[in-house]
Design a protein around this motif. Structure first.
Motif, short mmCIF file in Angstrom:
data_model
loop_
_atom_site.label_atom_id
_atom_site.label_comp_id
_atom_site.label_asym_id
_atom_site.label_seq_id
_atom_site.Cartn_x
_atom_site.Cartn_y
_atom_site.Cartn_z
N HIS A 188 0.85 -1.19 0.00
CA HIS A 188 0.00 0.00 0.00
C HIS A 188 0.89 1.24 0.00
CE1 HIS A 188 -3.59 -2.38 0.74
NE2 HIS A 188 -2.95 -2.99 1.72
N CYS A 189 0.60 2.17 -0.91
CA CYS A 189 1.39 3.40 -1.00
C CYS A 189 1.10 4.28 0.22
CB CYS A 189 1.04 4.17 -2.29
SG CYS A 189 1.95 5.72 -2.44
N VAL A 190 2.17 4.62 0.96
CA VAL A 190 2.00 5.47 2.13
C VAL A 190 2.44 6.91 1.86
CG1 VAL A 190 2.01 3.68 3.89
CG2 VAL A 190 4.18 4.64 3.10
N PHE A 191 3.34 7.11 0.91
CA PHE A 191 3.66 8.44 0.42
C PHE A 191 4.42 8.32 -0.89
CE2 PHE A 191 7.07 7.56 3.47
CZ PHE A 191 8.21 7.88 2.77
N THR A 192 4.43 9.43 -1.61
CA THR A 192 5.06 9.49 -2.92
C THR A 192 6.21 10.48 -2.89
OG1 THR A 192 2.98 8.95 -4.00
CG2 THR A 192 4.65 10.03 -5.36
N VAL A 193 7.32 10.08 -3.51
CA VAL A 193 8.49 10.95 -3.62
C VAL A 193 8.57 11.33 -5.09
CG1 VAL A 193 10.98 11.10 -3.25
CG2 VAL A 193 9.60 9.64 -1.77
N ASP A 194 8.28 12.61 -5.39
CA ASP A 194 8.19 13.00 -6.80
C ASP A 194 8.77 14.36 -7.13
OD1 ASP A 194 6.28 14.48 -5.51
OD2 ASP A 194 4.66 13.98 -6.88
N LYS A 195 9.44 14.98 -6.19
CA LYS A 195 10.04 16.30 -6.44
C LYS A 195 11.54 16.15 -6.52
CE LYS A 195 6.36 18.89 -4.34
NZ LYS A 195 5.74 19.00 -3.06
N SER A 253 9.06 -0.76 0.89
CA SER A 253 9.65 -0.95 -0.42
C SER A 253 9.41 0.34 -1.19
CB SER A 253 8.97 -2.11 -1.16
OG SER A 253 9.08 -3.30 -0.45
N ALA A 254 10.17 0.55 -2.25
CA ALA A 254 9.94 1.73 -3.09
C ALA A 254 9.94 1.26 -4.54
CB ALA A 254 11.03 2.77 -2.86
N ILE A 255 8.98 1.76 -5.30
CA ILE A 255 8.81 1.32 -6.68
C ILE A 255 8.62 2.54 -7.58
CG2 ILE A 255 6.30 1.03 -6.43
CD1 ILE A 255 6.59 -1.49 -8.22
N CYS A 256 9.24 2.48 -8.76
CA CYS A 256 9.10 3.55 -9.74
C CYS A 256 7.71 3.44 -10.36
CB CYS A 256 10.18 3.43 -10.82
SG CYS A 256 10.00 4.62 -12.17
N GLU A 277 14.98 13.96 11.53
CA GLU A 277 13.65 14.57 11.55
C GLU A 277 12.83 14.14 10.33
OE1 GLU A 277 11.68 18.91 11.27
OE2 GLU A 277 13.34 18.71 12.70
N ILE A 278 13.45 14.07 9.16
CA ILE A 278 12.76 13.59 7.96
C ILE A 278 12.25 12.17 8.21
CG2 ILE A 278 13.07 12.84 5.56
CD1 ILE A 278 15.05 15.23 5.26
N CYS A 279 13.09 11.32 8.77
CA CYS A 279 12.71 9.93 9.04
C CYS A 279 11.54 9.85 10.02
CB CYS A 279 13.89 9.15 9.60
SG CYS A 279 15.19 8.86 8.40
N ILE A 280 11.60 10.63 11.06
CA ILE A 280 10.52 10.61 12.06
C ILE A 280 9.21 11.09 11.45
CG2 ILE A 280 9.72 11.69 14.21
CD1 ILE A 280 12.73 11.57 15.10
N ARG A 281 9.25 12.15 10.64
CA ARG A 281 8.03 12.64 9.99
C ARG A 281 7.43 11.55 9.09
NH1 ARG A 281 6.14 17.44 8.91
NH2 ARG A 281 6.94 19.28 9.93
N ARG A 282 8.29 10.87 8.36
CA ARG A 282 7.79 9.83 7.45
C ARG A 282 7.27 8.63 8.21
NH1 ARG A 282 11.85 9.94 2.29
NH2 ARG A 282 11.11 11.91 1.47
N GLU A 283 7.84 8.34 9.36
CA GLU A 283 7.39 7.23 10.17
C GLU A 283 5.91 7.42 10.53
OE1 GLU A 283 8.04 3.53 11.52
OE2 GLU A 283 9.56 4.76 10.53
N PHE A 284 5.51 8.66 10.80
CA PHE A 284 4.11 8.95 11.12
C PHE A 284 3.22 8.79 9.89
CE2 PHE A 284 5.99 11.17 14.77
CZ PHE A 284 5.26 10.55 15.78
N GLN A 285 3.78 8.95 8.68
CA GLN A 285 2.97 8.79 7.48
C GLN A 285 2.68 7.32 7.20
OE1 GLN A 285 5.64 11.19 4.93
NE2 GLN A 285 3.81 12.34 4.38
N LYS A 286 3.52 6.46 7.72
CA LYS A 286 3.33 5.01 7.50
C LYS A 286 2.24 4.53 8.40
CE LYS A 286 8.18 4.47 6.44
NZ LYS A 286 9.44 3.94 6.88
#
Length: 171
Positions: free
Chosen positions: A101-108, A128-131, A162-171
């Motif tokens: 399940h996509c939890v966030f997108t990295v596109d910038k 996992s990360a997928i293109c 801090e980036i990691c912790i913010r993303r952890e909450f998005q998961k």
């Protein structure tokens, strides 16, 4: 320095052209913030954003990065893999998945993925990360280069954490 609890400056500014500057005392600054809760929150968020962007910029200007291109459907990394690399998006869209399940997108351009395993010193335990675009062009930093850089920059280390912790909450 006015926002830092220990009153530490996080950078130096050198003016290349004449500028007009106004000195603000800590007393006046604190008084201003006391009268505006919104201003205080806004300033703290801008400070955090600036620190995160600084980390991304520092990583993206390293000269030891390797370019790698992924096709649509290619995994950038898979759950369970050892974190040996960090990825910086140049072009394309990468979905970060937890249990498919996509939890966030990295596109910038300049955004990171795969940093969590390196910062936390773990395997890629739940993502996992997928293109997901036609192709994804990434800059890749090896773990040894990442650790060497982070060992010499406390600010970078804290920004990435801090980036990691913010993303952890998005998961």
């Amino acid at each position: 320095a006015l926002l830092h609890p220990k009153k530490i400056r996080s950078g130096t500014i050198k003016c290349l052209t004449p500028v007009h500057a106004i000195e603000i005392s800590r007393e006046y600054f604190d008084k201003y913030l006391a009268n505006s809760i919104g201003a205080k929150i806004s300033l703290r968020e801008k400070d955090k954003t600036r620190k995160r962007n600084r980390a991304k910029t520092i990583l993206s200007v390293q000269n030891n990065l390797q370019s790698r291109t992924f096709k649509k459907g290619d995994y950038v990394y898979k759950r369970g893999e050892e974190g040996k690399e960090l990825f910086i998006v140049e072009d394309g869209k990468v979905d970060v998945l937890v249990e498919d399940h996509c939890v966030f997108t990295v596109d910038k351009p300049g955004n990171l993925c795969g940093e969590h395993a390196l910062v936390m010193g773990r395997t890629r335990y739940n993502t996992s990360a997928i293109c997901t675009s036609d192709k994804c062009k990434m800059q890749v930093m090896k773990a040894r280069d990442f650790y060497n850089l982070v060992d010499h920059s406390h600010v970078l280390k804290e920004s990435l954490r801090e980036i990691c912790i913010r993303r952890e909450f998005q998961k």
